[in-house]
Design a protein around this motif. Sequence first.
Motif, short mmCIF file in Angstrom:
data_model
loop_
_atom_site.label_atom_id
_atom_site.label_comp_id
_atom_site.label_asym_id
_atom_site.label_seq_id
_atom_site.Cartn_x
_atom_site.Cartn_y
_atom_site.Cartn_z
N ASP A 1 0.83 -1.20 0.00
CA ASP A 1 0.00 0.00 0.00
C ASP A 1 0.87 1.26 0.00
OD1 ASP A 1 -2.43 1.49 0.17
OD2 ASP A 1 -2.14 1.69 2.33
N ARG A 2 1.92 1.27 0.83
CA ARG A 2 2.83 2.42 0.87
C ARG A 2 3.56 2.60 -0.45
NH1 ARG A 2 3.46 0.43 5.94
NH2 ARG A 2 5.33 -0.73 5.44
N ILE A 3 3.94 1.49 -1.06
CA ILE A 3 4.64 1.55 -2.35
C ILE A 3 3.74 2.16 -3.42
CG2 ILE A 3 5.51 0.06 -4.21
CD1 ILE A 3 6.88 -1.57 -1.97
N GLY A 4 2.45 1.90 -3.31
CA GLY A 4 1.49 2.48 -4.26
C GLY A 4 1.55 3.99 -4.30
N ASP A 5 1.87 4.61 -3.17
CA ASP A 5 1.97 6.07 -3.12
C ASP A 5 3.10 6.59 -4.01
OD1 ASP A 5 -0.15 6.25 -1.36
OD2 ASP A 5 1.15 6.20 0.41
N HIS A 6 4.16 5.81 -4.15
CA HIS A 6 5.31 6.24 -4.96
C HIS A 6 5.07 6.08 -6.47
CE1 HIS A 6 8.02 7.03 -1.67
NE2 HIS A 6 7.67 5.88 -1.11
N VAL A 43 2.80 7.22 -8.38
CA VAL A 43 2.31 8.40 -9.09
C VAL A 43 3.38 9.48 -9.21
CG1 VAL A 43 -0.10 7.99 -8.50
CG2 VAL A 43 1.32 9.37 -6.98
N THR A 44 4.48 9.33 -8.47
CA THR A 44 5.56 10.31 -8.51
C THR A 44 6.37 10.14 -9.79
OG1 THR A 44 5.69 10.22 -6.11
CG2 THR A 44 7.58 11.16 -7.25
N LEU A 45 6.72 11.25 -10.41
CA LEU A 45 7.53 11.20 -11.64
C LEU A 45 8.88 10.54 -11.37
CD1 LEU A 45 6.89 14.75 -13.15
CD2 LEU A 45 6.02 12.56 -13.98
N LEU A 46 9.34 9.77 -12.33
CA LEU A 46 10.63 9.08 -12.22
C LEU A 46 11.76 10.08 -11.98
CD1 LEU A 46 12.21 6.44 -12.34
CD2 LEU A 46 12.31 6.70 -14.82
N SER A 47 11.67 11.24 -12.61
CA SER A 47 12.72 12.26 -12.44
C SER A 47 12.85 12.68 -10.97
CB SER A 47 12.44 13.48 -13.32
OG SER A 47 11.19 14.04 -13.00
N ASN A 48 11.74 12.70 -10.23
CA ASN A 48 11.81 13.04 -8.80
C ASN A 48 12.51 11.94 -8.01
OD1 ASN A 48 10.42 15.35 -9.44
ND2 ASN A 48 8.48 14.66 -8.63
N HIS A 49 12.27 10.68 -8.37
CA HIS A 49 12.96 9.57 -7.70
C HIS A 49 14.45 9.62 -8.02
CE1 HIS A 49 9.33 7.61 -6.27
NE2 HIS A 49 8.82 7.66 -7.49
N ILE A 50 14.79 9.94 -9.26
CA ILE A 50 16.21 10.05 -9.64
C ILE A 50 16.87 11.17 -8.84
CG2 ILE A 50 17.78 10.67 -11.52
CD1 ILE A 50 15.90 9.09 -13.41
N ASP A 51 16.19 12.30 -8.71
CA ASP A 51 16.73 13.41 -7.91
C ASP A 51 17.00 12.98 -6.47
OD1 ASP A 51 16.64 15.16 -10.08
OD2 ASP A 51 14.75 16.09 -9.46
N ALA A 52 16.06 12.23 -5.89
CA ALA A 52 16.22 11.75 -4.51
C ALA A 52 17.40 10.78 -4.41
CB ALA A 52 14.94 11.10 -4.02
N TYR A 53 17.57 9.94 -5.43
CA TYR A 53 18.68 8.99 -5.45
C TYR A 53 20.02 9.74 -5.54
CZ TYR A 53 21.65 5.10 -7.09
OH TYR A 53 22.64 4.17 -7.23
N LEU A 85 7.99 4.86 -11.94
CA LEU A 85 8.66 3.62 -11.52
C LEU A 85 8.03 2.39 -12.17
CD1 LEU A 85 9.28 4.24 -7.71
CD2 LEU A 85 10.99 4.16 -9.53
N ALA A 86 6.72 2.43 -12.36
CA ALA A 86 6.03 1.28 -12.96
C ALA A 86 6.47 1.02 -14.39
CB ALA A 86 4.52 1.50 -12.91
N ASP A 87 7.10 2.01 -15.04
CA ASP A 87 7.55 1.86 -16.42
C ASP A 87 8.86 1.08 -16.53
OD1 ASP A 87 5.38 3.39 -17.25
OD2 ASP A 87 6.53 5.26 -17.26
#
Length: 183
Positions: free
Chosen positions: A67-72, A74-84, A117-119
């Motif tokens: 369920d928590r992973i589901g929240d991530h 909808v976030t753009l991949l570019s935002n996850h890359i920035d966080a990484y 992320l789903a892509d």
Amino acid sequence: KVTTGRNGADRIVIQTATYTAKYRDGQGILREKATGCRTKDGALSVERDLVARSEKVKAGILTPEEDRIGDHQVTLLSNHIDAYIDHQNTKGLNKARIDSTRSRLEGVADDCEWKRLADLNASKLERWLVDRQQEGAREEDGMSAGNRNEYRGAWVGFGNWCVKTGRLLNNPLADVPRADAKA
């Protein structure tokens, strides 16, 4: 307008341009979440989806982690890359290495048209790596095996970090094979 909150602290009441959903999550915790909707019908639809997800957790169809992973998702991949990249900076890695990792992640994401992320898809990454190997008129004109492994390593590392930080359940890119650098 100032009001008193549940804990006795002063709170400011403001009116937003969008509706907020109030519901109990799968663990029974009361949540308030911005819907991003300007219409009541749209907000009710979002709220129904949130309640449906919480019911799936209560029924054991989804785990709280899923369920928590589901929240991530909808976030753009570019935002996850920035966080990484922020994570790599925090670890104190070499700036050139961090810049190279960002360039590799963003380049492949653009070429493969990954937006979320789903892509992420192992066969697309593998196809991208093979295509880079065969770019030149002759095979030896293309990307070297060592360079392809560096691109693969950037994505596998990113996927592992996503699992570690609760953004993905598993790394979809972990099984992309390494190129034979000795060949």
